[in-house]
Design an enzyme around this catalytic site. Structure first.
Site, short mmCIF file in Angstrom:
data_model
loop_
_atom_site.label_atom_id
_atom_site.label_comp_id
_atom_site.label_asym_id
_atom_site.label_seq_id
_atom_site.Cartn_x
_atom_site.Cartn_y
_atom_site.Cartn_z
N PRO A 107 0.83 -1.21 0.00
CA PRO A 107 0.00 0.00 0.00
C PRO A 107 0.86 1.26 0.00
CG PRO A 107 0.09 -0.92 2.20
CD PRO A 107 0.77 -1.91 1.30
N THR A 108 0.43 2.24 -0.74
CA THR A 108 1.15 3.51 -0.76
C THR A 108 0.38 4.62 -0.05
OG1 THR A 108 0.15 4.05 -2.92
CG2 THR A 108 2.29 2.94 -2.92
N HIS A 109 -0.87 4.33 0.33
CA HIS A 109 -1.71 5.36 0.96
C HIS A 109 -1.68 5.30 2.49
CE1 HIS A 109 -4.14 1.73 0.76
NE2 HIS A 109 -4.92 2.23 1.70
N LEU A 110 -1.00 4.29 3.06
CA LEU A 110 -0.87 4.20 4.51
C LEU A 110 0.43 4.87 4.94
CD1 LEU A 110 -1.98 0.47 4.98
CD2 LEU A 110 -3.40 2.52 5.04
N GLU A 133 -9.15 -0.09 6.66
CA GLU A 133 -9.53 -0.84 5.47
C GLU A 133 -8.57 -2.00 5.26
OE1 GLU A 133 -8.54 1.14 1.66
OE2 GLU A 133 -8.04 2.85 2.94
#
Length: 230
Positions: A107-110, A133
Site C-alpha cells: 500500500p502507498t496510501h498508509l 480498510e
C-alpha cells in the site's frame, strides 16, 4: 579459516550431512509428486506448486519454476526460473525463462509500506496496527491463449493480456495488453499489431485455441484466408 572454525565445521559436519540428505530426498519426492499430480504434462525438476494449481495436458513446466494459486491451460510451456502467482494463463502460450507474473504490491496510501503494519507477520501473529480498510496485496492476472512472453518480462498484478499478444523480452507490463498486440519497454507500450483490425476480429472469432492440435490442423485453409485478407 582459523583452527577453531575448522573444528566447529567438523563438529557440525554430521548434522549438515543428514540435513543435506533429507533436503535432497525431499526435493526428489516433490519432483515425483509433481509428475504424478500432472501425468499428462511435463514437469521438470525443482518446481514448486501450491495445492490449488492446475496444469493442462501436454504443457511443459521447466526447471525451478514456481506456480502459486494459478492455472495454465493445455499445450503451453514455461521455461526455467519463472515465478507465476495468482494468474490464469490460457492454451498454447509460450513463456520464456525468468518471467515474473504477479509479485504482489504494497500500500502507498498508509503511513508505511511495511507488511507488518497491515498483514500478519513472521514474528507477529496479527498486524501491529489496525487499519480502517483491508488491503489486498494480490490481484488476479489474466493471460489469454497463444500469448508469447519474452525472457525476463514482469507482469504486474491486475493486468489482462489478450489472446495472441506478444510481450518483448525485458518488458514491464503495467497496463492491459489488447489481443494480437506487440508491446515492449519499461513500462510496456504498444509497438504494433500482428494483424490489421479485420484480421484480428476474424482470428478471434475462430477461437482456435479452444481446440486440440489435430483439430487445428484442419483449419489451415481458414487461417491462410484470414492472413491473406485485407
Amino acid at each position: 579459516m582459523t583452527t577453531k572454525e575448522k573444528i566447529a565445521r567438523i563438529v557440525w559436519f554430521p548434522l549438515g550431512l543428514i540435513k543435506g540428505i533429507l533436503e535432497l530426498a525431499n526435493n526428489k519426492a516433490r519432483d515425483i509428486q509433481n509428475s504424478r499430480r500432472f501425468p499428462n504434462a511435463k514437469i521438470s525438476k525443482g518446481c514448486n506448486f501450491t495445492n490449488d494449481v492446475s496444469v493442462g495436458d501436454y504443457t511443459s513446466i521447466y526447471d525451478n519454476t514456481t506456480l502459486n494459486h494459478s492455472t495454465i491451460g493445455f499445450c503451453s510451456y514455461t521455461n526455467f526460473d519463472c515465478i507465476i502467482q495468482n494468474a490464469e494463463i490460457g492454451n498454447y502460450c509460450s513463456i520464456a525463462h525468468g518471467v515474473r507474473i504477479g509479485l504482489g504490491s504494497h500500500p502507498t496510501h498508509l503511513f508505511s509500506t511495511a507488511r507488518m503494519f497491515y498483514k500478519p507477520h513472521t514474528y507477529f501473529k496479527e498486524p501491529i496496527m489496525e487499519q480502517t480498510e483491508d488491503y489486498d496485496e494480490y490481484e488476479m492476472i489474466t493471460v489469454g491463449s497463444d500469448v508469447w512472453i519474452g525472457a525476463e518480462v514482469l507482469i504486474m498484478d491486475g493486468v489482462s493480456v489478450g489472446h495472441g499478444a506478444i510481450i518483448a523480452a525485458g518488458a514491464v507490463v503495467t497496463k492491459d495488453v489488447p489481443p494480437y498486440a506487440i508491446v515492449g519497454g519499461v513500462p510496456a507500450k504498444l509497438i504494433k499489431y500482428r494483424f490489421n483490425e479485420n484480421q484480428r476480429e476474424a482470428m478471434l472469432k475462430t477461437q482456435w485455441w479452444t481446440k486440440k492440435p489435430h483439430e487445428i490442423k484442419a483449419m489451415g485453409a481458414k487461417f491462410e484466408e484470414i492472413i491473406n485478407s485485407k
